[in-house]
Scaffold this active site. Structure first.
Site, short mmCIF file in Angstrom:
data_model
loop_
_atom_site.label_atom_id
_atom_site.label_comp_id
_atom_site.label_asym_id
_atom_site.label_seq_id
_atom_site.Cartn_x
_atom_site.Cartn_y
_atom_site.Cartn_z
N GLU A 15 4.51 30.52 45.30
CA GLU A 15 5.61 31.48 45.17
C GLU A 15 6.10 31.63 43.72
O GLU A 15 7.21 32.09 43.49
CB GLU A 15 6.79 31.05 46.05
CG GLU A 15 6.48 30.97 47.53
CD GLU A 15 6.50 32.34 48.21
OE1 GLU A 15 6.39 33.35 47.50
OE2 GLU A 15 6.63 32.37 49.43
N HIS A 29 14.19 28.44 47.27
CA HIS A 29 13.71 29.34 48.32
C HIS A 29 13.48 28.52 49.59
O HIS A 29 12.73 27.55 49.58
CB HIS A 29 12.41 30.02 47.90
CG HIS A 29 11.70 30.74 49.00
ND1 HIS A 29 12.35 31.56 49.90
CD2 HIS A 29 10.39 30.74 49.38
CE1 HIS A 29 11.48 32.05 50.76
NE2 HIS A 29 10.29 31.56 50.48
N HIS A 77 13.33 28.56 54.21
CA HIS A 77 13.11 29.32 55.44
C HIS A 77 14.17 28.89 56.46
O HIS A 77 13.88 28.73 57.64
CB HIS A 77 11.71 29.07 55.99
CG HIS A 77 10.61 29.54 55.10
ND1 HIS A 77 9.29 29.25 55.35
CD2 HIS A 77 10.63 30.28 53.96
CE1 HIS A 77 8.54 29.78 54.40
NE2 HIS A 77 9.34 30.41 53.54
N TYR A 80 34.29 31.22 50.42
CA TYR A 80 33.23 30.48 49.74
C TYR A 80 31.93 31.27 49.63
O TYR A 80 31.16 31.08 48.69
CB TYR A 80 33.01 29.13 50.40
CG TYR A 80 34.01 28.11 49.91
CD1 TYR A 80 33.75 27.36 48.77
CD2 TYR A 80 35.23 27.95 50.54
CE1 TYR A 80 34.68 26.46 48.29
CE2 TYR A 80 36.17 27.06 50.07
CZ TYR A 80 35.89 26.31 48.94
OH TYR A 80 36.82 25.42 48.45
N HIS A 102 11.25 37.01 55.82
CA HIS A 102 10.72 35.82 55.14
C HIS A 102 11.78 34.74 54.95
O HIS A 102 11.59 33.60 55.36
CB HIS A 102 10.12 36.24 53.80
CG HIS A 102 9.38 35.16 53.07
ND1 HIS A 102 8.47 35.44 52.07
CD2 HIS A 102 9.43 33.82 53.16
CE1 HIS A 102 7.99 34.31 51.59
NE2 HIS A 102 8.56 33.30 52.23
#
Length: 211
Positions: A73, A92, A94, A119, A159
């Site tokens: 990535e 990153h 999932h 927040y 994604h």
């Protein structure tokens, strides 16, 4: 902070994210910008079992210097650093609820996370959704470069989330806040949710400007 300290921090925060279910299996990747390049989690590695010595070291131009092969990535990470010079780390994941939001056809592509708590405004800001691209594809780069100057967090279509911060700790905390708020958004779908008023958002932005 020394390079070794950054390596140790990557191990610590990767394990923390994994143990709390914010990334599963070998999914997710993290990078940190150094004075002389980047440290990046290896490809196909589990964030819960990182080894400091195997973390990938890259030169400023992205050339692999040492350690295991880096995550596929890299185009995603480098696009964020290019478009958002203040970013020192990119996370990153999932994570379940943020990834679900990235899959919903009726999610607002300009701001998938409404301002329902202070927040999320302070640590995350507005979160756009960019179109789906194959994981690791350089085709994601122009989408990130378009959004990252004004957005510290982005949902990759179908994604998952990617978040940048002025430090590794800040990026991790923002990614966690994004996931928790995404959970609230999903749980509250169909309910009459009260959003923060514009003046409250402006006050938060003035007091806690995102970096």
């Amino acid at each position: 902070m020394s390079e070794q300290a950054v390596r140790d921090a990557l191990v610590k925060w990767g394990r923390s994210l994994f143990e709390r279910g914010l990334t599963a299996g070998s999914s997710g990747n993290i990078s940190v910008k150094l004075d002389d390049g980047f440290l990046v989690t290896p490809t196909n590695s589990c964030l819960g079992f990182l080894e400091a010595s195997r973390i990938s070291k890259l030169a400023p131009d992205g050339k692999h210097v040492s350690g295991a092969a880096p995550t596929k990535e890299l185009p995603l990470h480098f696009a964020f650093y290019e478009a958002r010079p203040q970013a020192k780390a990119v996370v990153h994941l999932h994570s379940t609820y943020a990834t679900l939001l990235s899959c919903l056809a009726d999610a607002d592509p300009n701001d998938a996370i409404p301002p329902i708590t202070p927040y999320v405004v302070m640590r995350v800001g507005r979160v756009p959704i960019v179109p789906y691209t194959k994981p690791g594809s350089p085709e994601v780069a122009p989408y990130i470069r378009d959004k990252a100057p004004e957005h510290a967090a982005i949902l990759l279509g179908n994604h998952g989330p990617v978040v940048a911060g002025p430090s590794l700790e800040a990026a991790v905390f923002a990614a966690e806040e994004l996931e928790e708020t995404a959970k609230l958004v999903i749980l509250a779908r169909g309910l009459n949710v009260r959003h923060l008023p514009a003046e409250a958002i402006a006050d938060l932005n003035a007091s806690f400007k995102l970096k």
